[in-house]
Design a protein around this motif. Structure first.
Motif, short mmCIF file in Angstrom:
data_model
loop_
_atom_site.label_atom_id
_atom_site.label_comp_id
_atom_site.label_asym_id
_atom_site.label_seq_id
_atom_site.Cartn_x
_atom_site.Cartn_y
_atom_site.Cartn_z
N ASP A 199 41.21 42.15 47.26
CA ASP A 199 41.84 42.46 48.84
C ASP A 199 43.15 41.34 48.53
O ASP A 199 44.02 41.45 48.86
N MET A 200 42.93 39.87 48.58
CA MET A 200 43.94 39.22 47.97
C MET A 200 45.17 39.19 47.06
O MET A 200 46.05 38.96 47.17
N ALA A 308 42.50 29.65 43.66
CA ALA A 308 42.53 29.31 42.13
C ALA A 308 42.50 29.97 41.06
O ALA A 308 43.38 29.84 40.33
N VAL A 309 41.49 30.79 40.93
CA VAL A 309 41.11 31.80 39.93
C VAL A 309 42.71 33.11 40.35
O VAL A 309 42.46 33.73 39.49
N LEU A 310 43.11 33.39 41.59
CA LEU A 310 43.66 34.45 41.76
C LEU A 310 45.05 34.31 40.75
O LEU A 310 45.63 34.92 40.46
N ASP A 311 45.12 32.79 41.28
CA ASP A 311 46.59 32.47 40.69
C ASP A 311 46.34 33.03 39.53
O ASP A 311 47.76 33.24 38.48
N MET A 312 45.59 32.26 38.71
CA MET A 312 45.13 32.14 37.05
C MET A 312 45.05 33.42 36.55
O MET A 312 46.09 33.95 35.95
N HIS A 637 44.21 22.71 41.58
CA HIS A 637 45.92 24.07 42.16
C HIS A 637 46.18 23.60 43.41
O HIS A 637 47.63 23.72 43.45
N LYS A 638 45.67 21.93 43.54
CA LYS A 638 46.85 21.41 44.99
C LYS A 638 47.73 20.81 44.09
O LYS A 638 48.58 20.50 44.24
N TRP A 648 46.44 28.57 33.62
CA TRP A 648 46.84 29.13 33.32
C TRP A 648 45.06 30.03 32.98
O TRP A 648 45.45 31.24 32.53
N ALA A 649 44.18 29.12 32.58
CA ALA A 649 43.02 29.43 31.92
C ALA A 649 42.43 28.61 32.11
O ALA A 649 42.20 27.04 32.27
#
Length: 707
Positions: A199-200, A308-312, A637-638, A648-649
């Motif tokens: 959903d994010m 953090a995972v969403l951004d990756m 992430h911060k 990135w991964a």
């Protein structure tokens, strides 16, 4: 007239015919009551048991009969599950009508702006709500939201806001999302979701950041029972809330589109989703209250990690398509050439020899080696022979190239998303039972990607890839848990633990046992094997030594490290007594129910018990290492948000970032500090090796890069 001799009967065909006759006789002799008793006696999930009960009731009532093509054959679970699909089709229309007729009075559809404004005003008064999106599909980079459901627990109201259905309302996507924005982006209105990351993704797809996520019932269940056979909301609701719930495909059909579902039906389905999510949230909090340390970990580490995972995932990977094409063409030609050569050598004298057929390969290799082979398994059988037989070494190299080409070199370019132009993988933050990451989905499995395939991954224009790993992450965790003086001293003085031990074992100077030496490599394999309870036979294969030598290695290892041996034995006893072990600081549990079984008697049960006891130490080490990785990822992430860098991964014990190609050595210090200081194992110092490069497959050490 002269009689012709009967053609010879194939032995396998005769056995199969006899087996068929026996099966038919057994099926004819077995009553349906006996058959059902047999099916229900097998190991079943709660969801499957409920489906089978429904089929039995329908058959008992004369509503269903056996499948015609199965007549005369033994009734099976597979046939019963196929009948359940037929039953669903028969009952679908009636079920949907019943769904609407029995709609709870507090389930509401929002049809116009006035109703939407009223719902938003009520929602903003709630400290925490349930939330879910309904979409056109599962592609978070191309599909769109068609409706949003909300549960307001204080008001005891459940809403569905449709705006992209075939059956229209007065609302459209732009108006709804703009009106809901104060809720979506609010940190003060907490959100509870099931599989929140999806959903994010969808909200970001529409230009909104979903803030204030406080709970994900899917990830929470991973901590309450990582052995759960299914983390799907409907299966969990059936099992724990005693709320039988049909899945989407069961209700609407496999190929149905949610946007085409009538709004009265869609409202009940969507509102029930968030209602069930909220009820599951309450159920989970009740059980987390019994393990407060785990709840603290979940809320402080796993929930923030979603962002953090969403951004990756959304950052994705730039794939060098031109290089992939050239490299792939060259590799395919080399593979074809090597296959011809190997077929000529291994399959000499055999017509139509297929080197990729184990059935044909095994006897051919037995002729070459003059040995009876158990199988053609590369790791267990062929690798130990590769040193003695060069052709087997070539065969293994050929198979590795085939896998590299078919799984990565030719496939990765096909996985590049047409909309974003990048390859996107799914990072599952609890992809293993110990809490380690896994990756895959519709993208590449980065956890298993060979170094050769990393040459396809590039940094975007203006960026570099910067990676850091934890040097000897698992052994440092071992040093912390065991307080073994030999390990603690090595890390306190900065000496390489594998080189130190190799120096002692092989009687060579420390300087001659450094990175790349046989002695250090052998010690690394041996240490990890001893940690995780690998037997002497397997260790012998791994090190290329005799079983007797492997036994001496294990005995010597534990003689030198007595506290390690005592700790491992203690883990086994704890697991046997309690059926689980704690991960670092009682932040997570690894449940090992088989560990409390018997170690005598039935060989199958004994095997499960012994395996679970060995897993106790593995779980503590790997699970605690996973905690270190996750805590550090949150800190990174911060840092990325502050510096304008990008996650990135994460691959095993490595974390990779995208940083501007103007990065300075002093800025790399900030990255290094986060890697070293975010989560030390007690007093054991962390160490990280940092690399930078424009291509993942051609990284340079920090010193080389800035030189």
């Amino acid at each position: 007239m002269k009689l012709q001799p009967a053609p010879p009967v194939d032995a396998d065909a005769r056995k199969q015919a006899v087996a068929r006759v026996k099966a038919q006789k057994a099926a004819q002799q077995e009553t349906m009551d006996d058959a059902w008793a047999r099916v229900f006696a097998t190991k079943l999930s709660d969801a499957d048991r409920a489906k089978l009960q429904a089929v039995k009731q329908a058959m008992d009532a004369g509503k269903l009969g056996r499948l015609p093509e199965k007549a005369g054959k033994r009734f099976s679970k597979a046939e019963a599950m196929a009948l359940h699909k037929a039953l669903i089709e028969m009952d679908r229309e009636a079920t949907l009508q019943e769904l609407v007729a029995n709609k709870p009075s507090n389930y509401h559809m929002v049809r116009n702006q006035r109703e939407l404004d009223r719902m938003v005003a009520l929602t903003l008064k709630e400290p925490v709500i349930g939330l879910d999106t309904e979409t056109t599909g599962l592609d978070v980079y191309a599909d769109v939201i068609v409706g949003i459901s909300l549960t307001l627990p204080t008001a005891d109201l459940h809403f569905y806001v449709p705006f992209g259905h075939t059956e229209r309302t007065e609302l459209d996507a732009t108006a709804v999302l703009k009106t809901l924005a104060p809720i979506v982006i609010s940190e003060t209105v907490g959100k509870v979701l099931h599989n929140a990351k999806y959903d994010m993704h969808m909200f970001r797809r529409h230009g909104y950041e979903l803030a204030g996520v406080v709970w994900d019932t899917q990830e929470a269940m991973q901590l309450l029972n990582e052995n759960e056979p299914s983390m799907a909301l409907k299966n969990l609701a059936t099992k724990y809330l005693h709320e039988p719930s049909d899945t989407f495909s069961e209700l609407f059909g496999k190929d149905a589109k949610f946007a085409e579902i009538p709004l009265d039906v869609a409202t009940v389905y969507a509102a029930k989703d968030t209602h069930l999510t909220w009820r599951l949230y309450e159920f989970q909090r009740k059980h987390f209250a019994k393990i407060p340390s785990v709840q603290r970990y979940f809320e402080s580490v796993e929930v923030p990690l979603l962002y953090a995972v969403l951004d990756m995932e959304r950052n994705g990977f730039v794939i060098d398509l031109e290089f992939a094409k050239t490299y792939g063409t060259e590799m395919k030609a080399r593979i074809d050439e090597e296959e011809v050569a190997l077929v000529a050598e291994i399959g000499a004298g055999v017509t139509d020899f297929n080197i990729n057929s184990p059935h044909q390969l095994k006897p051919a290799l037995e002729r070459i080696t003059k040995r009876k082979l158990e199988s053609t398994d590369a790791k267990k059988v062929l690798k130990p022979l590769s040193g003695e037989f060069p052709v087997i070494k070539r065969l293994l190299d050929y198979k590795a190239d085939v896998k590299l080409y078919s799984t990565y070199i030719s496939k990765l370019p096909e996985l590049v998303h047409p909309k974003t132009g990048r390859l996107h993988t799914q990072f599952k933050q609890n992809g293993t039972v110990t809490g380690r990451f896994s990756s895959g989905g519709n993208g590449a499995n980065l956890q298993n990607i060979p170094k050769s395939a990393r040459k396809l991954f590039l940094a975007p224009e203006g960026y570099l890839i910067m990676g850091g790993d934890w040097s000897q992450q698992e052994v440092r965790a071992l040093a912390h848990f065991t307080q073994e003086p030999t390990l603690l001293e090595a890390y306190a003085t900065g000496r390489d633990i594998y080189a130190s031990m190799a120096s002692e074992v092989y009687g060579k100077p420390y300087e001659e046992c450094g990175d790349g030496t046989f002695e250090r490599k052998a010690m690394k394999v041996g240490v990890l094997s001893c940690m995780y309870g690998t037997g002497p036979a397997t260790l012998a294969q791994q090190l290329g030594i005799s079983k007797a030598e492997a036994e001496l290695f294990i005995d010597d290892f534990f003689a030198r490290l007595p506290k390690v041996k005592a700790w491992i034995e203690g883990n086994k006893k704890y697991a046997a007594r309690h059926g689980f072990v704690w991960l670092d600081g009682e932040q997570r549990k690894r449940r090992l129910p088989d560990a409390s079984g018997k170690t005598t008697g039935n060989w199958e049960q004994r095997g499960r018990t012994m395996r679970a006891l060995r897993q106790a130490t593995n779980a503590i080490i790997q699970g605690s290492s996973a905690i270190q990785t996750k805590v550090t990822l949150n800190a990174l992430h911060k840092l990325c948000a502050r510096k304008g860098w990008k996650l990135w991964a994460t691959v095993h014990d490595e974390v990779l970032l995208l940083v501007p190609d103007t990065i300075t050595d002093a800025e790399v210090d900030e990255f290094e500090r986060v890697m070293l200081e975010s989560y030390p194992f007690g007093d054991v110092p962390n160490k990280t090796d940092i690399e930078l490069g424009r291509c993942w497959g051609e990284m340079k050490s920090r010193k080389e890069w800035f030189a």
